[in-house]
Design a protein around this motif. Structure first.
Motif, PDB file in Angstrom:
ATOM      1  N   LEU A   9      16.708 -27.897  23.582  1.00 41.48           N
ATOM      2  CA  LEU A   9      17.144 -28.085  24.967  1.00 41.48           C
ATOM      3  C   LEU A   9      16.818 -26.882  25.845  1.00 41.48           C
ATOM      4  CD1 LEU A   9      18.534 -30.576  26.187  1.00 41.48           C
ATOM      5  CD2 LEU A   9      20.695 -29.331  26.112  1.00 41.48           C
ATOM      6  N   TYR A  10      16.519 -25.757  25.230  1.00 38.50           N
ATOM      7  CA  TYR A  10      16.268 -24.516  25.977  1.00 38.50           C
ATOM      8  C   TYR A  10      15.124 -24.678  26.973  1.00 38.50           C
ATOM      9  CZ  TYR A  10      16.044 -19.428  26.604  1.00 38.50           C
ATOM     10  OH  TYR A  10      16.079 -18.154  27.113  1.00 38.50           O
ATOM     11  N   ARG A  11      14.178 -25.552  26.661  1.00 41.67           N
ATOM     12  CA  ARG A  11      13.025 -25.662  27.572  1.00 41.67           C
ATOM     13  C   ARG A  11      13.401 -26.327  28.892  1.00 41.67           C
ATOM     14  NH1 ARG A  11       9.970 -30.823  26.558  1.00 41.67           N
ATOM     15  NH2 ARG A  11      11.186 -31.856  24.950  1.00 41.67           N
ATOM     16  N   PHE A  12      14.613 -26.884  28.959  1.00 41.69           N
ATOM     17  CA  PHE A  12      15.059 -27.479  30.226  1.00 41.69           C
ATOM     18  C   PHE A  12      16.009 -26.551  30.984  1.00 41.69           C
ATOM     19  CE2 PHE A  12      14.171 -31.179  27.468  1.00 41.69           C
ATOM     20  CZ  PHE A  12      13.133 -31.720  28.214  1.00 41.69           C
ATOM     21  N   MET A  45      30.593 -30.814  27.357  1.00 43.60           N
ATOM     22  CA  MET A  45      29.900 -29.652  27.908  1.00 43.60           C
ATOM     23  C   MET A  45      29.636 -29.929  29.388  1.00 43.60           C
ATOM     24  SD  MET A  45      27.177 -28.634  24.965  1.00 43.60           S
ATOM     25  CE  MET A  45      26.624 -30.297  24.652  1.00 43.60           C
ATOM     26  N   ILE A  46      29.682 -28.863  30.168  1.00 47.06           N
ATOM     27  CA  ILE A  46      29.601 -29.014  31.627  1.00 47.06           C
ATOM     28  C   ILE A  46      28.411 -28.209  32.146  1.00 47.06           C
ATOM     29  CG2 ILE A  46      30.837 -28.541  33.779  1.00 47.06           C
ATOM     30  CD1 ILE A  46      33.424 -28.774  31.808  1.00 47.06           C
ATOM     31  N   GLY A  47      27.559 -28.876  32.923  1.00 47.20           N
ATOM     32  CA  GLY A  47      26.386 -28.182  33.461  1.00 47.20           C
ATOM     33  C   GLY A  47      25.151 -28.358  32.599  1.00 47.20           C
ATOM     34  N   LEU A  48      25.085 -29.486  31.905  1.00 43.29           N
ATOM     35  CA  LEU A  48      23.913 -29.784  31.061  1.00 43.29           C
ATOM     36  C   LEU A  48      22.715 -30.190  31.916  1.00 43.29           C
ATOM     37  CD1 LEU A  48      25.852 -31.963  28.511  1.00 43.29           C
ATOM     38  CD2 LEU A  48      24.376 -30.044  27.819  1.00 43.29           C
ATOM     39  N   PRO A  49      21.514 -30.002  31.380  1.00 43.73           N
ATOM     40  CA  PRO A  49      20.373 -30.583  32.083  1.00 43.73           C
ATOM     41  C   PRO A  49      20.574 -32.101  32.192  1.00 43.73           C
ATOM     42  CG  PRO A  49      19.671 -29.459  30.049  1.00 43.73           C
ATOM     43  CD  PRO A  49      21.148 -29.323  30.145  1.00 43.73           C
ATOM     44  N   PHE A  50      20.177 -32.671  33.271  1.00 42.75           N
ATOM     45  CA  PHE A  50      20.225 -34.129  33.543  1.00 42.75           C
ATOM     46  C   PHE A  50      21.638 -34.661  33.831  1.00 42.75           C
ATOM     47  CE2 PHE A  50      17.268 -33.370  29.885  1.00 42.75           C
ATOM     48  CZ  PHE A  50      16.106 -33.294  30.626  1.00 42.75           C
TER      49      PHE A  50
END
Ligand code: SF4
Length: 364
Positions: free
Chosen positions: A241-244, A202-207
């Motif tokens: 993960l939505y909260r990030f 996946m590309i563009g993840l948090p962190f």
């Protein structure tokens, strides 16, 4: 002074810092041009269809980014009947797709293993052994992988999601069921069993950083993958993960980065199969055409019966949720023709990279 993009593109082998530099650069067009030329020279302008059958949304796992995670009780859980699965496979065969993908949430109980083995055999029987079958059914034992291969499956797609073990940990529960090491071992088991092996991220993840993405591409090269499916991370409101979501790049930036990842992978691994993923189209109506232009050569029209599609939402706003299989395929065909590519009807479209590796083994 760091090397310019043009200079890096002329090198035969990229180190991590080269790839990170290309990802961070804003000279996208030069990269895309080079990737398009490599695609044309090595895999041509054919696009291979893989009819996607989303067999079941039951999953024993609970990945923090996934809409059908076991902890999400907002979906009605389903599995296709044998007849629904066979009907979808027959549709692919009759429409000369040549290949299907059977995808599902992850289960490894005996009943699941058996029904998949049974369905592989039935599909091949019903289609005169003419369909090629890709499985995307998660981590299994090597014995199960071999059983399904012996039943007639040809390819396996198991996304690593991220190659950085520390980031992997952040995206999965720490419950012993979701380990990076197990994922790597599963990929190795698939290779040993003899599948054409695909993976993806996946590309563009948090962190996630450019260095992480550069490592992902290096992982693909080092593992010598045969196929890849990469797309932008898309947030889902019913996931932890939505909260990030304020820590992820804008949709446009995620599309741009995803296209660059596709283009760079095409330049690095010239003869593998690369999918233009549905997630790209979710963030950009022309996302998949753009991916085909810069290196992708595989598309996966959705053949899941319409009544189940809204219960298989790995992420938000997935397209074709309400279209029937024929409409989805026809729409894809016109998109492909519009960019000067053509669908290779009736061709399996095996990974040339895989074929080449087999030839090398035979000639040793
Ligand atoms: S990503 Fe796959 S294994 Fe993880 S919860 Fe979703 S379907 Fe299950």
């Amino acid at each position: 002074m760091p090397p310019r993009v043009k200079e890096i593109l002329e090198k035969d082998f990229w180190r991590k810092e080269d790839i990170a530099r290309l990802l961070a650069s804003d000279e996208d067009e030069i990269i895309f041009e080079k990737a398009a030329a490599v695609k044309s020279a090595h895999v041509g302008n054919k696009v291979y269809f893989r009819g996607l059958i989303e067999y079941s949304n039951r999953c024993a796992k609970n990945c923090f980014y996934c809409g059908i995670r076991s902890g999400n009780d907002k979906y009605t859980r389903y599995e296709l009947t044998d007849e629904e699965t066979l009907t979808a496979a027959r549709f692919a065969w009759e429409n000369r797709y040549a290949s299907i993908v059977i995808q599902s949430g992850e289960r490894s109980d005996a009943a699941f293993t058996e029904i998949i083995e049974y369905l592989i055999r039935k599909i091949l029987e019903a289609t005169g052994n003419e369909l090629h079958i890709t499985l995307s059914l998660g981590e299994q034992s090597e014995e199960t992988y071999r059983r399904w291969l012996n039943a007639g499956a040809h390819r396996y797609l198991l996304r690593i999601e991220v190659s950085n073990p520390a980031l992997y940990k952040k995206l999965h529960p720490d419950d012993g069921l979701h380990t990076h090491a197990t994922r790597l071992e599963a990929l190795a088991a698939l290779r040993r069993a003899g599948y054409q092996v695909g993976t993806g991220v996946m590309i563009g993840l948090p962190f996630q950083t450019f260095d992480d993405l550069a490592d992902d591409l290096i992982f693909f090269r080092d593992f010598d993958i045969d196929m890849a499916g990469m797309g932008p991370y898309i947030e889902h409101p019913d996931t932890p993960l939505y909260r990030f979501r304020d820590k992820i790049p804008s949709p446009d930036e995620r599309v741009r980065l995803s296209l660059k990842m596709v283009a760079l992978l095409r330049i690095m691994m010239k003869d593998i199969n690369i999918a233009a993923t549905t997630a790209l189209q979710t963030l950009d109506p022309l996302g998949r055409e753009k991916a085909l232009r810069v290196g992708a050569n595989v598309l996966m029209p959705n053949l899941t019966p319409e009544k189940y599609r809204s219960d298989y939402l790995l992420y938000e706003n997935k397209p074709y949720v309400h279209d029937d299989a024929g409409a989805c395929g026809a729409d894809l065909e016109s998109r492909i023709l519009s960019i000067g590519n053509r669908i290779a009807y009736g061709e399996w479209g095996d990974s040339l990279h895989f074929r080449e590796r087999l030839n090398q083994v035979v000639s040793i």
